[in-house]
Design a protein around this motif. Sequence first.
Motif, PDB file in Angstrom:
ATOM      1  N   GLY A 142      15.103 -61.725 -37.079  1.00  0.00           N
ATOM      2  CA  GLY A 142      14.790 -62.955 -36.162  1.00  0.00           C
ATOM      3  C   GLY A 142      15.371 -62.883 -34.742  1.00  0.00           C
ATOM      4  O   GLY A 142      15.555 -61.921 -34.427  1.00  0.00           O
ATOM      5  N   TYR A 191      22.775 -62.412 -38.775  1.00  0.00           N
ATOM      6  CA  TYR A 191      22.994 -63.677 -39.346  1.00  0.00           C
ATOM      7  C   TYR A 191      23.642 -63.648 -40.649  1.00  0.00           C
ATOM      8  O   TYR A 191      23.085 -62.468 -41.198  1.00  0.00           O
ATOM      9  N   LYS A 209      23.214 -65.564 -44.612  1.00  0.00           N
ATOM     10  CA  LYS A 209      22.711 -66.621 -45.393  1.00  0.00           C
ATOM     11  C   LYS A 209      23.307 -66.383 -46.605  1.00  0.00           C
ATOM     12  O   LYS A 209      23.476 -65.588 -47.490  1.00  0.00           O
ATOM     13  N   ILE A 238      22.823 -72.297 -38.482  1.00  0.00           N
ATOM     14  CA  ILE A 238      21.517 -72.175 -38.170  1.00  0.00           C
ATOM     15  C   ILE A 238      20.355 -72.471 -38.976  1.00  0.00           C
ATOM     16  O   ILE A 238      19.109 -72.462 -38.756  1.00  0.00           O
ATOM     17  N   GLN A 239      20.562 -72.675 -40.292  1.00  0.00           N
ATOM     18  CA  GLN A 239      19.604 -73.278 -41.195  1.00  0.00           C
ATOM     19  C   GLN A 239      20.352 -73.966 -42.478  1.00  0.00           C
ATOM     20  O   GLN A 239      21.207 -73.188 -43.045  1.00  0.00           O
ATOM     21  N   ASN A 299      15.641 -75.285 -39.749  1.00  0.00           N
ATOM     22  CA  ASN A 299      16.396 -74.420 -38.765  1.00  0.00           C
ATOM     23  C   ASN A 299      16.989 -75.679 -38.182  1.00  0.00           C
ATOM     24  O   ASN A 299      16.544 -76.870 -37.812  1.00  0.00           O
ATOM     25  N   GLU A 301      20.937 -75.836 -35.083  1.00  0.00           N
ATOM     26  CA  GLU A 301      21.879 -75.345 -34.175  1.00  0.00           C
ATOM     27  C   GLU A 301      23.055 -75.966 -34.448  1.00  0.00           C
ATOM     28  O   GLU A 301      23.011 -76.732 -33.373  1.00  0.00           O
ATOM     29  N   GLY A 337      17.471 -81.377 -37.493  1.00  0.00           N
ATOM     30  CA  GLY A 337      16.569 -80.546 -37.735  1.00  0.00           C
ATOM     31  C   GLY A 337      15.485 -80.997 -38.982  1.00  0.00           C
ATOM     32  O   GLY A 337      15.826 -82.086 -39.628  1.00  0.00           O
ATOM     33  N   SER A 366      11.611 -80.156 -41.048  1.00  0.00           N
ATOM     34  CA  SER A 366      10.638 -79.006 -41.759  1.00  0.00           C
ATOM     35  C   SER A 366       9.554 -79.006 -40.935  1.00  0.00           C
ATOM     36  O   SER A 366       8.912 -78.158 -40.137  1.00  0.00           O
TER      37      SER A 366
END
Length: 531
Positions: free
Chosen positions: A409, A414, A416, A441-442, A447, A449, A488, A490
């Motif tokens: 990405g 990153y 997860k 970041i997610q 998503n 930040e 954030g 969807s």
Amino acid sequence: MAPKVLVSDKLSETAVQIFRDRGIEVDFMPDLGKDKDRLAQVIGEYDGLAIRSATKVTPKILENAHKLKVIGRAGIGTDNIDKDAASKKGVIVMNTPFGNMITTAEHAIAMMFAVARQIPEASASTHAGKWEKSRFMGVELTGKTLGVIGAGNIGGIVCGRARGLKMKVIAYDPFLSEEKAQKMQIEKVELDDLLKRSDFITLHVPATEQTRGMLNRTALEKTKPGVRIINCARGGLVDEEALADLLKSGHVAGAAFDVFAVEPATENPLFGLPNVVCTPHLGAATTEAQENVALQVAEQMSNYLLTGAVENALNMPSVTAEEAKIMGPWIKLTDHLGRFIGQMTDEPITAINILYDGSAAEMNLDALNCSLIAGIMKQMNPDVNMVSAPLIARERGVKVSTTNQEQSGVFEGYIKVTVVTPNRERSIAGTVFSDGKPRFIQIKGINIEAEIGQHMIYTTNEDVPGIIGTLGQTLGEHGVNIANFTLGRSVSRGDAIAMLYVDEPVPATAVDALKATGKFGQVKPLQFDIA
């Protein structure tokens, strides 16, 4: 405040001075380790404990070790430390496996010479005024086949010394590659082959469930008639009673043992047999080795207490000083990711799946895993840390899996994490920005930040107008000041989330007021360790 270390065994003054030179307060009490009750009384004052073999670190002592972070053993053996109890307490256990390698290897070679030429018995006979020249007929080492069980650090040195003696060296070691064997100019073989071909057999493996009793009666009966067996590694690797029987029958021509199944060994089936050389666990007993391991343990403990570098730990992944500097922000990120998951999950966790992407996948993943698991577990047990967390997770039946992938990405790397519970999965991802600060970041596949602060509040809602205003007004009415606000979603009018970094803990009244608006699916205050 400077870290404080207790030296409870006989370490050299030079080693003690290393602690002082590094700015660590040290109490040198070399006889304290023999007094377990007194040690239990004082251990609570110390961040580190440096020992040899006289100090026994038991669960009782660790119960009182409220500040203890690290135990350093000057030497390789740690049988005198309850490592499970130390791990549960979150205490790193270090040893010094390299300080006495040459000394132990040389002792094995010396024992091989001694049993080949019956030197101890010949010496005793000569001291007694006898001249039994014909009684002591020995064998040469040149041209003989030496079977080395375990070709690691010490075994590898033995292989080199034996080749210098013009011996043919074969080795059994599941971790030895063909390429490494060729480089060492030795032949890699299976254990049965080694037993059948060797004129001399020397053991250099640790005592584990797999190696204890590896030379049992069945294995010993497979050996070449006239074989001589040397054990300077660990007691219990060889069935001593079976070996004694084979020595009496003449199938085994001699044995040389420095270690025994029960120590101190005041009686043993091997004692008193002809051509059996015994020494009282002297493998590391040279002036040079004792000094080396003492200096090494002082350096290792100092490095950990001052910089976080972990070297030669038995219950924690090693992290070099250089790695500690680079990984610091990523260790912090994994702690934040884990704490988020831990605070959001109120069901038993059955699995933790960790994905490392890009540059994150090139780091010390064992250490990052430990930090992340610790972050998750801290919600259930505030005293858990990187050492104790993996053990606690295993005891609870939590399965941990790790996946690495190349950069996929916009971020160079990153992490997860996804946790599985009986009813759902929950995931969060984060990275470290160029400023060295971790960010989320997610969350839930959405998503975002989000800067991470000590006090935060997380909400879920439908993406409809007025959410920002409701959050700001409600928190303001309860005296909560917003430092940073991140949203954030969807898709438009779909699921949305918010992460708010606030200046003070969010009171329960503010949480209740937000829930009472009916606009939020979830309202969760969060706490993170930012120090």
